[in-house]
Design a protein around this motif. Sequence first.
Motif, PDB file in Angstrom:
ATOM      1  N   LYS A   1       0.844  -1.210   0.000  1.00 48.56           N
ATOM      2  CA  LYS A   1       0.000   0.000   0.000  1.00 48.56           C
ATOM      3  C   LYS A   1       0.876   1.256   0.000  1.00 48.56           C
ATOM      4  CE  LYS A   1      -3.861   1.161   2.807  1.00 48.56           C
ATOM      5  NZ  LYS A   1      -4.697   0.778   3.984  1.00 48.56           N
ATOM      6  N   TYR A   2       1.902   1.223   0.836  1.00 51.96           N
ATOM      7  CA  TYR A   2       2.863   2.322   0.966  1.00 51.96           C
ATOM      8  C   TYR A   2       3.568   2.525  -0.376  1.00 51.96           C
ATOM      9  CZ  TYR A   2       6.809   4.831   3.264  1.00 51.96           C
ATOM     10  OH  TYR A   2       7.771   5.728   3.654  1.00 51.96           O
ATOM     11  N   ALA A   3       3.968   1.420  -1.013  1.00 47.88           N
ATOM     12  CA  ALA A   3       4.670   1.484  -2.301  1.00 47.88           C
ATOM     13  C   ALA A   3       3.748   2.038  -3.384  1.00 47.88           C
ATOM     14  CB  ALA A   3       5.185   0.099  -2.680  1.00 47.88           C
ATOM     15  N   ARG A   4       2.481   1.595  -3.362  1.00 49.76           N
ATOM     16  CA  ARG A   4       1.520   2.071  -4.351  1.00 49.76           C
ATOM     17  C   ARG A   4       1.350   3.594  -4.246  1.00 49.76           C
ATOM     18  NH1 ARG A   4      -3.009  -0.265  -6.924  1.00 49.76           N
ATOM     19  NH2 ARG A   4      -2.632  -2.218  -5.819  1.00 49.76           N
ATOM     20  N   ARG A   5       1.376   4.104  -3.018  1.00 50.16           N
ATOM     21  CA  ARG A   5       1.196   5.538  -2.812  1.00 50.16           C
ATOM     22  C   ARG A   5       2.405   6.292  -3.375  1.00 50.16           C
ATOM     23  NH1 ARG A   5       0.778   6.223   3.007  1.00 50.16           N
ATOM     24  NH2 ARG A   5       2.703   7.449   2.932  1.00 50.16           N
TER      25      ARG A   5
ATOM     26  N   GLU B   1       9.812  -6.635  -6.927  1.00 51.85           N
ATOM     27  CA  GLU B   1      10.240  -5.476  -7.714  1.00 51.85           C
ATOM     28  C   GLU B   1      10.811  -4.396  -6.787  1.00 51.85           C
ATOM     29  OE1 GLU B   1       7.213  -3.792 -10.290  1.00 51.85           O
ATOM     30  OE2 GLU B   1       8.617  -2.253 -11.009  1.00 51.85           O
ATOM     31  N   LEU B   2      10.159  -4.229  -5.655  1.00 54.91           N
ATOM     32  CA  LEU B   2      10.598  -3.216  -4.690  1.00 54.91           C
ATOM     33  C   LEU B   2      12.019  -3.521  -4.190  1.00 54.91           C
ATOM     34  CD1 LEU B   2       9.123  -0.731  -3.551  1.00 54.91           C
ATOM     35  CD2 LEU B   2       8.551  -2.094  -1.533  1.00 54.91           C
ATOM     36  N   SER B   3      12.298  -4.808  -3.975  1.00 53.31           N
ATOM     37  CA  SER B   3      13.642  -5.210  -3.538  1.00 53.31           C
ATOM     38  C   SER B   3      14.649  -4.980  -4.655  1.00 53.31           C
ATOM     39  CB  SER B   3      13.654  -6.691  -3.156  1.00 53.31           C
ATOM     40  OG  SER B   3      12.899  -6.896  -2.001  1.00 53.31           O
ATOM     41  N   ALA B   4      14.265  -5.350  -5.881  1.00 53.71           N
ATOM     42  CA  ALA B   4      15.156  -5.177  -7.025  1.00 53.71           C
ATOM     43  C   ALA B   4      15.486  -3.698  -7.223  1.00 53.71           C
ATOM     44  CB  ALA B   4      14.508  -5.754  -8.288  1.00 53.71           C
TER      45      ALA B   4
END
Lengths: 308, 308
Positions: free
Chosen positions: B196-200, B210-213
Amino acid sequence: MAKKFIIGIDLGGTNLKIALLDLKYKIRDKEVLSTRRLGNKKGLTTAIVSAINSIIENNKLSKSNILGVGMGLPGPIDAERGIVHFFPNIPGFREVNLKNILEKKLRMRVFLDNDAKLMALAEHRLGSARSFKNVLCLTLGTGVGGGLIIGGRLYRGFNNASAEVGHIPLNEKGPACNCGGSACLEAYIGNNRITKYARRLFKRGISLEELSAKAKNNDTLALRIWHRIGEQLGIALAGVVNLLNLDAIVIGGGVANAGPVLFDKVSQALKERAMSVQSKHVKVLQAALGSNAGLIGAAIAVRERMRP
Amino acid sequence: MAKKFIIGIDLGGTNLKIALLDLKYKIRDKEVLSTRRLGNKKGLTTAIVSAINSIIENNKLSKSNILGVGMGLPGPIDAERGIVHFFPNIPGFREVNLKNILEKKLRMRVFLDNDAKLMALAEHRLGSARSFKNVLCLTLGTGVGGGLIIGGRLYRGFNNASAEVGHIPLNEKGPACNCGGSACLEAYIGNNRITKYARRLFKRGISLEELSAKAKNNDTLALRIWHRIGEQLGIALAGVVNLLNLDAIVIGGGVANAGPVLFDKVSQALKERAMSVQSKHVKVLQAALGSNAGLIGAAIAVRERMRP
C-alpha cells in the motif's frame, strides 16, 4: 551445628539497607543508612562492612553463623563473577569486582545481583508470583525495572541485562531517555514524569502519596493522571504479553501504591491491546513483599546459589 | 529394522506442502497443493491423508518406515493435545482436534504446532540460530510471526501463544489491526502495508520482489520504503532486546529477501533505541533455511517429541 542466618543488603539511590534474615527469610534485624551521605566506593564499602560486623555482634552471633551475604544493586551486574558494570545513580563504580572486595574484607561468601531481579526472585518464591511459571515482576519508581521468571527460574539473558521494561519504546518518536534511547516507557511513567505531569495539572508541586490519596477521593485531575499512567503502562505490557504469553504480571514499587485506580486501567489497556488468547489468561497482581522484597530476594539468592 | 523417514507438512494460507524427510532432515520428496482450492476442513484433511499415502507409495515405502507426521499450522495451536484453536486465514477450523482426526485416518503418530514456532526450531537446530541460546526467530510476510528460543529450548508460554511479535504495539495510537488491537507492528510492516505504501509512492501497484530489485539499484523511493520498514521493525525489536537481552535475532520470510537495505536499518535502529549493554551483543541474522524451514521444523518436532 551453629544456627544459620543470612545477611541481605539492598543498595538504592536513596537508602542502603542491611538486614539479618533467618533461613525462613524472616527479617530479624535491619539497619538503614543514607546512600548519598556515604558517597563514593570507599565510603560505601566501608559502611557495608562495618554495618555487617555490627549487626552480627548486636545479635550475639559470629561469622560462623552466617551462611553468606546477598546484595541487590541498582544497575547492571555480572552476577556470576560479582562485577558491578556501573550504577546510573551512584558514582564511582565502573567495572568494580565488588564481590572480591567484600569477600576479602569480610571473609564470608558474597553474592551480587541486580535489585529488580532479586525482587522478582522474592516475589516468585514467597510473594504474589508464587504459583506462576512465567511471570514479569515490575518495580515502578524513579526507574521502571523488572525481573523475568521463565519456566519457574530467573531469566537473565545474554549478560544479565534482561527485563529492562522501562526501556521498551512506547512510541516511534518521543522524549529522550537517560538510557540514550527515546520514547522509552520510563520517560512516560517514571516518578519524575508523573510529578511533572501533576505539577502541570495542579499548578503546584504534589507528591505521589498525595496524588494517590486524591485519586482515592475521586479527585478528577488525580484520576486523569493515574488513568493515563495506567494506560501507557498497559499498552507497553500488551506487547510483553503478546511476546511472552505470560501467566502473570506482578507490579510493585512506590507508584504501585496508587492501587486499583492504576491496576484497573492497566488491565483494561491489556484487554484492549493484547490478543485475547494471551490477555484472557494473564493475571495482573500487586507485589506482596513491599519494600523488603530486595532484602528477601538477596537472602534467597545466597541460599539458592550455595546449594550444591 | 526398516529405514525410517518423517512426513513434514506445512500448511499456509496459500500453499499446503507435504514432504518426505530422512532422519538428517533432508527433503527426499515434496508435493505442493493450493490451500484455497482444497477449501474447508473436510477437503483439507482428505487432501493431506491422500498426499501422505501417495508420497509413501511413490517412494516405495510403507507406514512402518514412517516415524511420524509433523505439521506446521498458521494459527494458535494446543501442541500438547493437538488442537487447532482457529486459523485467521483458513475457515472451518475452530477448536478442532486435528491430531486425533489424522491419527485415526492415517494410523500414524501426528504432531501439530504453530508454523512460526517450527521455523524457529528449525533455524535453531540447523540454521542461523544454531550457536545461540536465546534467540528470536521472525518471519516477515502478510503476518509478522515468530518463535522464541530461551535457554536453547522452544519457549511456548502459558498456552503456546508466545512470540506474537507482529502484535507488539509500535505506538500508543495507530491503525487498527486484525487481532482486535491497534498500532501493532504488523499493521506497519506486514506485506499489505508495504505494498500500500509502495503504491502511494510509485502511484502504481508494485510487488515486493520489484521493490527489492529497485532498492538494489538504489532507487530513491524504494530505498525510502525499505528504510522506513527497517526502522519501524528495529524500534519494536529494541523493546524485545531490552526485555530479553537476546543473543541473536534471525529474520526470515518473504520480506527478509530485501536483504541488507532492510537489515542494516534494523541494526541501526536497534543501536539507537536499545540500551548499549544489550544492543552491542545481539546479532541480527538472515534465516538460513528459506521456505523449507517449516517442513524441516515439523520433522524435527516429530523426532524430538518421540524421544523418550
